[in-house]
Motif scaffolding. Structure first.
Motif, PDB file in Angstrom:
ATOM      1  N   CYS A 369      15.825 -36.932   5.384  1.00 13.72           N
ATOM      2  CA  CYS A 369      14.621 -36.195   5.011  1.00 13.72           C
ATOM      3  C   CYS A 369      13.685 -36.191   6.205  1.00 13.72           C
ATOM      4  O   CYS A 369      13.779 -37.046   7.088  1.00 13.72           O
ATOM      5  N   HIS A 370      12.802 -35.223   6.242  1.00 12.84           N
ATOM      6  CA  HIS A 370      11.814 -35.133   7.305  1.00 12.84           C
ATOM      7  C   HIS A 370      10.664 -36.082   6.988  1.00 12.84           C
ATOM      8  O   HIS A 370      10.237 -36.194   5.836  1.00 12.84           O
ATOM      9  N   VAL A 371      10.180 -36.762   8.013  1.00 11.55           N
ATOM     10  CA  VAL A 371       9.139 -37.772   7.849  1.00 11.55           C
ATOM     11  C   VAL A 371       8.103 -37.579   8.947  1.00 11.55           C
ATOM     12  O   VAL A 371       8.373 -36.928   9.962  1.00 11.55           O
ATOM     13  N   PRO A 372       6.912 -38.151   8.796  1.00 13.95           N
ATOM     14  CA  PRO A 372       5.925 -38.051   9.865  1.00 13.95           C
ATOM     15  C   PRO A 372       6.457 -38.598  11.187  1.00 13.95           C
ATOM     16  O   PRO A 372       7.287 -39.517  11.211  1.00 13.95           O
ATOM     17  N   HIS A 373       5.981 -38.038  12.266  1.00 17.82           N
ATOM     18  CA  HIS A 373       6.422 -38.432  13.598  1.00 17.82           C
ATOM     19  C   HIS A 373       6.298 -39.944  13.801  1.00 17.82           C
ATOM     20  O   HIS A 373       5.264 -40.546  13.503  1.00 17.82           O
ATOM     21  N   ALA A 374       7.387 -40.559  14.254  1.00 14.41           N
ATOM     22  CA  ALA A 374       7.445 -41.981  14.582  1.00 14.41           C
ATOM     23  C   ALA A 374       7.187 -42.886  13.377  1.00 14.41           C
ATOM     24  O   ALA A 374       6.800 -44.042  13.534  1.00 14.41           O
ATOM     25  N   SER A 375       7.442 -42.385  12.185  1.00 15.96           N
ATOM     26  CA  SER A 375       7.215 -43.189  10.993  1.00 15.96           C
ATOM     27  C   SER A 375       8.189 -44.368  10.937  1.00 15.96           C
ATOM     28  O   SER A 375       9.398 -44.178  11.068  1.00 15.96           O
ATOM     29  N   PRO A 376       7.670 -45.581  10.681  1.00 16.62           N
ATOM     30  CA  PRO A 376       8.557 -46.728  10.506  1.00 16.62           C
ATOM     31  C   PRO A 376       8.974 -46.928   9.050  1.00 16.62           C
ATOM     32  O   PRO A 376       9.730 -47.848   8.732  1.00 16.62           O
ATOM     33  N   GLN A 377       8.493 -46.060   8.167  1.00 15.03           N
ATOM     34  CA  GLN A 377       8.655 -46.281   6.730  1.00 15.03           C
ATOM     35  C   GLN A 377      10.102 -46.084   6.282  1.00 15.03           C
ATOM     36  O   GLN A 377      10.850 -45.277   6.835  1.00 15.03           O
ATOM     37  N   ASP A 378      10.485 -46.810   5.239  1.00 11.97           N
ATOM     38  CA  ASP A 378      11.806 -46.728   4.626  1.00 11.97           C
ATOM     39  C   ASP A 378      11.764 -45.693   3.500  1.00 11.97           C
ATOM     40  O   ASP A 378      11.008 -45.845   2.538  1.00 11.97           O
ATOM     41  N   TYR A 379      12.577 -44.643   3.620  1.00  8.99           N
ATOM     42  CA  TYR A 379      12.618 -43.569   2.626  1.00  8.99           C
ATOM     43  C   TYR A 379      13.905 -43.602   1.810  1.00  8.99           C
ATOM     44  O   TYR A 379      14.241 -42.623   1.147  1.00  8.99           O
ATOM     45  N   LEU A 380      14.627 -44.716   1.852  1.00 10.77           N
ATOM     46  CA  LEU A 380      15.914 -44.792   1.170  1.00 10.77           C
ATOM     47  C   LEU A 380      15.785 -44.479  -0.315  1.00 10.77           C
ATOM     48  O   LEU A 380      16.539 -43.663  -0.866  1.00 10.77           O
ATOM     49  N   THR A 381      14.834 -45.107  -0.986  1.00 13.21           N
ATOM     50  CA  THR A 381      14.677 -44.892  -2.425  1.00 13.21           C
ATOM     51  C   THR A 381      14.331 -43.445  -2.735  1.00 13.21           C
ATOM     52  O   THR A 381      14.879 -42.839  -3.675  1.00 13.21           O
ATOM     53  N   ALA A 382      13.447 -42.850  -1.933  1.00 12.08           N
ATOM     54  CA  ALA A 382      13.051 -41.453  -2.168  1.00 12.08           C
ATOM     55  C   ALA A 382      14.241 -40.513  -2.015  1.00 12.08           C
ATOM     56  O   ALA A 382      14.413 -39.576  -2.807  1.00 12.08           O
ATOM     57  N   ILE A 383      15.075 -40.753  -1.011  1.00 14.95           N
ATOM     58  CA  ILE A 383      16.253 -39.902  -0.801  1.00 14.95           C
ATOM     59  C   ILE A 383      17.233 -40.063  -1.952  1.00 14.95           C
ATOM     60  O   ILE A 383      17.746 -39.079  -2.511  1.00 14.95           O
ATOM     61  N   GLU A 384      17.524 -41.296  -2.331  1.00 18.35           N
ATOM     62  CA  GLU A 384      18.499 -41.513  -3.398  1.00 18.35           C
ATOM     63  C   GLU A 384      17.972 -41.023  -4.741  1.00 18.35           C
ATOM     64  O   GLU A 384      18.758 -40.560  -5.591  1.00 18.35           O
TER      65      GLU A 384
END
Length: 484
Positions: A369-384
Motif C-alpha cells: 500500500c502507499h504510505v507517507p514518505h519515509a513512514s516507519p509505520q507498520d501497515y500489515l494489519t491494514a493490508i490484511e
C-alpha cells in the motif's frame, strides 16, 4: 549504429545494475564500447531481484514482479532475451478489481470481453480504450522518453495527450456512469502513487489499460531475477562486465573511462559527487521531489487466496480499493502525510501461474500500500484487513510473512528514497523534467558523466528506457569528441 574504435582503457563505467543501468550498458556495448557495470549489492539487478524472504523454497520478488512495460519497451523488446532462458508467463486476466457486493470486474486481453463486464458502460469503455490500444506502439515510442517535441506520431499523440493530461478522478467520472467502471479505472491510475485529482494522473490509468489489451501483464518464469539474468548475460555476450559488491562513495573512486553513467537517484548523485558539480546543478538536484513510499508484505501460503469472487483467482494483479471515492481518499491522505483509513492495496499472486516459485501445492503472494514518505509505520494489519474484506479466511492460509516498511525499502535499494519505488514523484511538472529542467536531462555539467536512473525520463517502471536514452545521449557526446 555508430561503432567506436577499441580503447586501451574502459570506454564506459555504469554505476548501478538496475534495469536502466543494464539497458544503458547493453546499448553502449552494442555500439562497440568496452563496458563495466558496478553494483554495490551482493547481487545485481536492483529492482529485479528474487529471494527466499519467508521460508525455504518460496521465491519472492522484493520489488517488481509484473512487467507490462518490459515486454512493450521499444528497447528491451528488441533484445534476444529468450536466448538466455527468459520466458514470459501470462494470466487469463491481467487485473481484477473486487467489489463489496461479492463480484469483481476484470481486465483481459480482449477489449470486448472486458467491456462486457461493465454493463451500461461497455460502449464507453470501448470508445475510450480501443483507439489507444490500436496506437499503443506509437504512443509508447513517443512518450517513453524525454519530452517528445514534436511527437513523431501526431495522430496517436492527439488521441492520447488530451486525455492523459486530465486528473484520473475527473476522467473516470466523465467517461463512466457506473461505480464498477469508475473503480476499475481509478485502481489502474493509482499506480501513479499520486492523488487522483492531480493533472496528468489519467495517463497512468490509460497506459495500463492500453498495455493490458496489447500484451497483457506478464511475469518472468522463476522470478524477476530471470529478467536481470537475461539482460546481464546478453551484456556479457556483447563483451561487457559486471562486478557486484563494489560500493561507490565518490566519483573519483571509479576506474578511468571515457563515459560514466549513473543509475542513481539525485540524492545518491549528490552524495558521491563531492564538490565536483557546479552549485546551480547541485541546487537543482537538491530540489528534486520524492513521492510517497510503500509498505510491502510477502506471504508464504498453504493454499491460494480464498477470494469471494471466483474470477479473481484467474488474475495476476488484484486492486483492493473498493470504490473510486475510497481510492481517491486514500491517495490524497498519503500525499498529505496522513495514514489512510483504508489504504489502496495492490496485490500480486504469482504462483497461480508460475508454480516454480513455491513448493508443490504451496503459494506465494505479495501486496503493498502507499504510505507517507519515509513512514516507519507498520501497515500489515491494514493490508490484511483489506484482503480479508474481499477474501474472508485469508489469514488462515498464511505460513509466514516478510515485511518492508518504507524506510526498510530505502535501505534495500537506496534509489527508493523514503520508500518511493518510482525514484521521484511522477507529477506532471516532474515527469519530463526529472531530475532537472533540460532538453537533455541525462547529461550532467561534468564532462562524460550522465544520469540513467528512473529519476530521469520516462520515470519508474521496468522498461529500461531511461538507460537507453542516457546511453544514446552519451554516445552522441562521445561521437562529437571523437570527431573533434
Amino acid at each position: 549504429m555508430t561503432r567506436f574504435p577499441p580503447h586501451k582503457a574502459l570506454d564506459a563505467v555504469i554505476v548501478g545494475s538496475g534495469p536502466n543501468g543494464l539497458a544503458a550498458a547493453v546499448h553502449l556495448a552494442q555500439n562497440g564500447l568496452k563496458v563495466l557495470v558496478l553494483e554495490a549489492a551482493a547481487e545485481m539487478g536492483g529492482g529485479l531481484r528474487s529471494a527466499q524472504l519467508t521460508l525455504p523454497g518460496f521465491i519472492h520478488d522484493p520489488c517488481a514482479t509484473v512487467h507490462a512495460l518490459a515486454v512493450n519497451s521499444p528497447f528491451q523488446s528488441t533484445l534476444p532475451l529468450s536466448d538466455y532462458g527468459l520466458r514470459w508467463l501470462y494470466a487469463p486476466y491481467s487485473v481484477a478489481h473486487p467489489l463489496d457486493d461479492g463480484r469483481a470486474v476484470t481486465v483481459s486481453r480482449s477489449i470486448e470481453e472486458t467491456a462486457a463486464e461493465l454493463g451500461s458502460d461497455a460502449a464507453a469503455y470501448h470508445r475510450l480504450i480501443f483507439p489507444l490500444a490500436r496506437s499503443a506502439r506509437q504512443i509508447l515510442t513517443d512518450f517513453l522518453g524525454p519530452l517528445p517535441l514534436p511527437p513523431r506520431h501526431w495522430g496517436a499523440a492527439l488521441r492520447f495527450a488530451p486525455l492523459a493530461l486530465l486528473p484520473a478522478e475527473r476522467l473516470a467520472k466523465l467517461a463512466f456512469r457506473t461505480p464498477p467502471a469508475r473503480a476499475l479505472f481509478g485502481g489502474m491510475a493509482a499506480h501513479a502513487i499520486l492523488p487522483l485529482h492531480f493533472a496528468g494522473t489519467a495517463a497512468f490509468g490509460l497506459v495500463l489499460h492500453m498495455l493490458a489489451h496489447t500484451s497483457g501483464f506478464p511475469l518472468a518464469e522463476g522470478g524477476s531475477a530471470q529478467l536481470a539474468h537475461a539482460l546481464s548475460e546478453h551484456l556479457r555476450h556483447l563483451g561487457g562486465e559486471i562486478r557486484t559488491g563494489w560500493q561507490v562513495n565518490a566519483l573519483d573512486e571509479l576506474p578511468p573511462a571515457r563515459l560514466t553513467l549513473l543509475d542513481l537517484t539525485p540524492r545518491e548523485v549528490l552524495r558521491i559527487s563531492g564538490g565536483r558539480l557546479p552549485d546551480h546543478y547541485r541546487r537543482s538536484l537538491s530540489r528534486y521531489r520524492y513521492g510517497p513510499g510503500v509498505f510491502k508484505v510477502d506471504w508464504a501460503l498453504d493454499a491460494p487466496i480464498p477470494w469471494k469472487a471466483e474470477n479473481v483467482r484467474r488474475a495476476l494483479t488484484v486492486h483492493l480499493g473498493g470504490t473510486l471515492e475510497e481510492i481517491c481518499q486514500a491517495e490524497r491522505a498519503v500525499w498529505q502525510g496522513k495514514n489512510p483509513a483504508t489504504p489502496f492495496v495492490i496485490l500480486v499472486q504469482p504462483t497461480l501461474f508460475d508454480p516454480r516459485r513455491a513448493p508443490t501445492g504451496k503459494h506465494i503472494a505479495w501486496a503493498y500500500c502507499h504510505v507517507p514518505h519515509a513512514s516507519p509505520q507498520d501497515y500489515l494489519t491494514a493490508i490484511e484487513d483489506q484482503i480479508e474484506r474481499f477474501a474472508p479466511g485469508f489469514r488462515q492460509r498464511i505460513l509466514a510473512r516478510h515485511t518492508f516498511s518504507a524506510l526498510q525499502m530505502q535501505a534495500y535499494n537506496p534509489n527508493y528514497v523514503g520508500g518511493d519505488i518510482n525514484s521521484g514523484a511522477q507529477t506532471l511538472t516532474q515527469l519530463f523534467t526529472r531530475p532537472v529542467f533540460s532538453l537533455n536531462p541525462y547529461r550532467t555539467p561534468l564532462r562524460g558523466v550522465f544520469l540513467c536512473s528512473a529519476s530521469t525520463p520516462p520515470g519508474g517502471g521496468v522498461h529500461g528506457m531511461a538507460g537507453y536514452h542516457a546511453a544514446r545521449a552519451a554516445l552522441k557526446e562521445l561521437a562529437a569528441r571523437t570527431r573533434g
